[in-house]
Write a protein that holds these residues in place. Structure first.
Motif, PDB file in Angstrom:
ATOM      1  N   GLY A 251     -13.025  -4.532 -67.141  1.00 31.73           N
ATOM      2  CA  GLY A 251     -13.118  -3.353 -66.316  1.00 31.73           C
ATOM      3  C   GLY A 251     -13.719  -3.465 -64.992  1.00 31.73           C
ATOM      4  N   HIS A 252     -13.965  -4.827 -64.727  1.00 31.75           N
ATOM      5  CA  HIS A 252     -14.514  -5.098 -63.219  1.00 31.75           C
ATOM      6  C   HIS A 252     -13.372  -5.893 -62.396  1.00 31.75           C
ATOM      7  N   ARG A 253     -13.729  -5.942 -61.294  1.00 36.51           N
ATOM      8  CA  ARG A 253     -13.068  -6.352 -60.247  1.00 36.51           C
ATOM      9  C   ARG A 253     -13.586  -7.699 -60.252  1.00 36.51           C
ATOM     10  N   GLY A 254     -12.799  -8.789 -59.947  1.00 35.81           N
ATOM     11  CA  GLY A 254     -13.284 -10.043 -59.781  1.00 35.81           C
ATOM     12  C   GLY A 254     -12.188 -11.256 -59.740  1.00 35.81           C
ATOM     13  N   MET A 255     -12.700 -12.540 -59.481  1.00 37.47           N
ATOM     14  CA  MET A 255     -11.886 -13.427 -59.150  1.00 37.47           C
ATOM     15  C   MET A 255     -12.212 -14.573 -60.097  1.00 37.47           C
ATOM     16  N   LEU A 256     -11.080 -15.338 -60.597  1.00 34.38           N
ATOM     17  CA  LEU A 256     -11.468 -16.727 -61.084  1.00 34.38           C
ATOM     18  C   LEU A 256     -10.535 -17.897 -60.335  1.00 34.38           C
ATOM     19  N   LEU A 257     -11.444 -18.881 -59.972  1.00 38.94           N
ATOM     20  CA  LEU A 257     -10.743 -19.993 -59.143  1.00 38.94           C
ATOM     21  C   LEU A 257     -10.384 -20.901 -60.096  1.00 38.94           C
TER      22      LEU A 257
END
Lengths: 698, 242
Positions: A251-257
């Motif tokens: 439920g959160h925004r975010g990025m995985l590289l």
């Protein structure tokens, strides 16, 4: 005719005449042996590659089936279509009904929304970072830090003076160099730093605008991102694993590289060069023996500034001491020491590599962005304007087994909300905000027919406005601080699954419970989509993956053509040698016919003879093929570190396997081909008249 | 004795380039069951052609041939093949054994083509007939391990194994020395006497002819003496060699 006895006669006749005509048997037998060997080895390898490639593609991105806009202009090509430009695969305006319809198909395990986009992130120059810190220190009135950063700036400027003195010797652009030297001289003067205390803004602006450009350029890094339902993705793509940091909280925004991107694009240039040499050396290449490694090694010392500019004065002092201990013979300061340190060769590499990570790496920014950092993604929206979105990096991931494949690691993952924002889709909040603005400004929706009236006729649309003496202020009435705060809140606000599902996606991956039943499930999904009146098409992973997926089809085609040609040659050779054999056996066949053998007996005898030979040589050839594949299955076939091969092999090695399928295919194919090529000679043989037996004279 | 072979008004022409060779020019002949007949005549007289027509490996251009009451012109390839398999036995000038098979298998071959006999019965039959031609010690040898006379004995055994009505032999002694040839003819005659099988053999060897009960003489495609009385026809001047 009939019975076991006749069969025995056929076997005896067949085997004995094969034995009697040894040269023919050997020639035809070798062809059949080789043909079957080729079929078995070729198809076993292809089948193995196909299934490993299927694992790579399905596990890393595609799932088993992909869904996308039925009216898409271009076919979906997840790994690139091989053509320039980006494909227009349309969009799925609302994912929720698609998910509902497809999830209802029994064999479907999960439906994961997706959208691929390209963004840039810029990485600041070392000097920019120093000046940024300086600006912060000035703002915070942190005198100790200001002093430290001033010292660092002067050190960098001193380096640049030397560099520009050298450039002056070779460059014809004397004017520009003279100006640079003047600017550097100003920064090195005490007067400048005195000014900084009085008017910090102007001084820092001077540093930003005059000094920062003198150092080497910052980089614009292109980042391919896959917007998706991160919870679903990480759960359903079972090869996914976090190697650093953590998953994006639900439920959160975010990025995985992606680990590949992280190591190859975001890592410090010097570290990356050292890694590259290390990787090659592990594979047995030496610096001295490889032109590329020699170039990398030669360029390394020139990059010393990438290290020295990043060092805090305190760290610089420590490092200088450590390096001097390591390289006592080097004269000069830290720059000379670092340069000497970076001069690597085969003899000192391993020690230097270890020392780099032990002594230097902790003091520099080893990655441009690490888990915990917020990065700014800039992308062109669908509408064509540039959109910037800040997103927090939570972790670094990879797909197990595909660690070394750039293709598998080409995508970074971002949540669906951020994706939609970069794509330019309005969130409900945004839409409300726009409506609000329209209402405030008094914009009316006017239809086309009444546009002229609205523009030229009617009441006074333009209202006289009395400006106050401060003049026009475009920001009057706009709460900028509040706006920023609101955006931040919006970005931080958690969202639920409904928000992920209710909205746009470009495509979606379907994962099946039983991948073996792909065709059947594909049909069921198409039916479900049709029944729900959704303009969405479904395609299997192979065609959805673009060029890569087609690769195996092309290779298979090439193999089949090769096999076909070999079979054709074999066919002609078998045909010829059987005709010759028939001619040699005219008396024998005539005799058989005279003493009561029917034409059919002669036909069957010939076919049987070839069939036996095909079975024996084909069986041996097939067995040899299986033996080879089994041996390769144990030793593994190296992908040679070539990215596409790693991807196709679903790892650095392919462990092929061969089974009864390939053997049956090979032997059956060879028997059919050899029988076909014997048919004509056999028919000739049946036409031999019994009277020829009577005409035999010695 | 009933007739096993009836030849009526048979003519046989062979095309040879633009010419037509008239190998037989109207032959009438009856051979009764149990006869031991020699067909004699010089080369090109039509001996082999007549034998081929009786042996159902060829059909006449004109006239009819019937074998054991069956008219050959009414039969298709399979019918002729069946007739050869069940009613006829062949002995060739060049023996024509199947090289890849041993003595036993060569003799067994026609029985396998006929089918319908179990293994034990077949074995007994083959062994009996091989014994009758005196080759039991060579039962498992291949033709290339045998002498010419032994090979021809195998051929005789093969011809007789199915118990045919007629055995046809085209110059059976031509490739044998005179002593061996005489032995072969003696054997044939012995088997003829024992089983009553009709033997028809062609030869141009006067010594061999002596053994025959009846000698049919051919010249230029016509029977000049059917061995049963007065010559049938005067021999006209030779037209062309066959």
């Amino acid at each position: 005719m009939g019975g076991v006895a006749q069969l025995r006669l056929m076997v005896v006749l067949g085997l004995r005449s094969l034995w009697t005509h040894k040269v023919k048997t050997l020639t035809v037998g070798s062809l059949l042996f080789f043909g079957t060997f080729l079929v078995v080895v070729g198809t076993a390898l292809l089948d193995s590659i196909e299934s490993s490639m299927a694992r790579s593609i399905t596990a890393s991105l595609a799932g088993h089936i992909q869904l996308y806009d039925a009216d898409a202009k271009d076919p979906l090509a997840l790994f690139g279509s091989g053509f320039m430009g980006s494909d227009d695969i349309g969009e799925i305006p609302d994912f929720a009904p698609v998910k509902a319809a497809v999830s209802a198909v029994p064999n479907v395990a999960a439906v994961v929304p997706m959208g691929i986009g390209m963004a840039t992130i810029s990485t600041p120059v070392e000097l920019d970072q120093v000046f940024l810190s300086l600006r912060e220190a000035v703002r915070d009135k942190d005198q100790a830090r200001i002093d430290a950063l001033a010292k660092r700036t002067r050190a960098i400027a001193t380096d640049l003076v030397t560099e520009y003195a050298n450039r002056a010797k070779i460059s014809t652009d004397t004017e520009r160099i003279a100006k640079a030297q003047a600017d550097l001289a100003r920064v090195l003067s005490d007067a400048f730093w005195k000014e900084l205390e009085d008017s910090p803004e102007l001084s820092i602006q001077f540093l930003d605008s005059h000094i920062a450009p003198l150092a080497s350029d910052g980089r614009l890094v292109y980042l391919r991102y896959l917007g998706t339902d991160l919870d679903a993705f990480t759960r359903d793509f079972d090869r996914f694993q976090i190697v650093e940091g953590e998953e994006v909280p639900s439920g959160h925004r975010g990025m995985l590289l992606s680990k590949t991107f992280y190591e190859k694009q975001l890592k410090h240039a010097v570290a990356r060069s050292l890694d590259r040499i290390r990787d090659k050396r592990v594979q047995g290449t030496t610096i001295a023996g490889d032109a590329l490694l020699r170039t990398i090694a030669r360029e390394l010392p020139k990059q010393y500034q990438r290290i020295t500019y990043q060092l805090d004065p305190a760290d610089a002092g420590t490092l200088e001491g450590q390096l001097r201990e390591l390289l006592p013979q080097v004269e000069g300061g830290l720059p000379e020491l670092v340069q000497a340190f970076l001069a690597v060769d085969d003899a000192n590499f391993d020690a230097r590599y270890a020392a780099f990570y032990e002594l230097i790496a902790p003091h520099i920014k080893l990655y441009e962005a690490r888990p915990g950092d917020v990065i700014t993604l800039r992308a062109f929206t669908k509408g064509g304007y540039l959109k910037s979105v800040n997103v927090r990096v939570f972790g670094v991931f990879r797909f197990s087994g595909l660690e070394t494949s750039d293709m598998a690691g080409a995508q970074n993952l971002v949540d669906m909300m951020t994706f939609r924002e970069l794509y330019g889709q309005m969130t409900p909040d945004k839409r409300a905000e726009l409506a609000d603005i329209k209402a405030k400004v008094g914009i009316e929706d006017i239809d086309r027919a009444s546009a002229e009236d609205a523009l030229f006729g009617g009441g006074a649309l333009v209202e006289e406005h009395q400006d106050d003496e401060a003049g026009f202020d475009e920001f009057r009435g706009v709460d900028l601080a509040g706006q920023v705060e609101r955006l931040r809140e919006e970005a931080a606000a958690p969202f639920d699954q409904t928000a992920v599902d209710n909205g746009l996606a470009l495509n979606a991956a379907v994962l099946l419970k039983d991948p073996e039943r792909l065709d059947e499930s594909l049909a069921a999904i198409r039916e479900a989509l049709d029944a729900a009146h959704l303009r969405v098409q479904a395609t299997d992973w192979q065609s959805a993956s673009g060029m890569v997926g087609q690769f195996i089809t092309v290779v298979r085609l090439v193999l089949y053509i090769a096999i076909f040609i070999i079979f054709l040659v074999a066919l002609v050779i078998i045909n010829n040698s059987m005709i010759i054999a028939t001619m040699e056996r005219v008396a024998e066949i005539g005799t058989m016919r005279a003493i009561g053998a029917r034409r059919r007996f002669v036909l069957v005898m010939f076919l049987f003879e070839t069939g036996v030979l095909a079975l024996l040589s084909g069986g041996l050839g097939g067995a040899a093929g299986i033996a080879l594949i089994t041996a390769l299955g144990h030793s593994g076939i190296s992908a040679g570190g070539v990215d596409i091969m790693v991807f196709l092999f679903s790892g650095p090695f392919l462990y092929p396997s061969a089974g009864i399928d390939q053997l049956l295919l090979g032997v059956t194919a060879i028997i059919v081909a050899s029988l076909a090529s014997t048919l004509y000679p056999a028919l000739i043989a049946t036409r031999i008249q019994p009277v020829v037996a009577m005409q035999q004279k010695e | 004795m009933p007739a096993v072979v009836e030849v009526r008004g048979v003519e046989k022409d062979y095309p040879l380039g633009k010419l037509t060779v008239r190998a037989l020019r109207g032959v009438d002949l009856t051979i009764d069951a149990g006869e031991f007949v020699s067909i004699a005549g010089p080369s090109g007289s039509g001996k082999t052609t007549l034998l081929n027509l009786i042996g159902c490996v060829d059909v006449p251009t004109q006239g009819s041939v019937s074998v054991d009451g069956q008219a050959t012109s009414s039969l298709d390839d399979n019918g002729l093949t069946n007739l050869r398999l069940h009613k006829l036995g062949f002995i060739f000038q060049t023996f024509n054994l199947i090289g890849v098979l041993d003595v036993f298998q060569n003799v067994e071959f026609p029985l396998l083509l006929q089918g319908g006999m179990d293994k034990a019965a077949r074995r007994a039959r083959v062994e009996a007939i091989v014994d009758a031609v005196g080759l039991t010690p060579q039962l498992r040898q291949r033709p290339n391990e045998l002498s010419g006379g032994q090979r021809q004995r195998v051929a005789i055994a093969r011809a007789l194994v199915t118990g045919p009505r007629i055995v046809l032999a085209d110059e059976p002694t031509a490739n044998l020395d005179s002593q061996t040839g005489a032995n072969i003819i003696d054997l044939m005659k012995e088997l003829n006497a024992k089983d009553g099988t009709t033997f028809i053999f062609s030869t141009h060897d006067a010594e061999v002819m002596r053994h025959a009960n009846r000698v049919i003489r051919l010249a230029d495609g016509l029977i000049v003496d059917d061995g049963r009385g007065a010559p049938r026809a005067e021999v006209p001047a030779p037209a062309s060699p066959a």
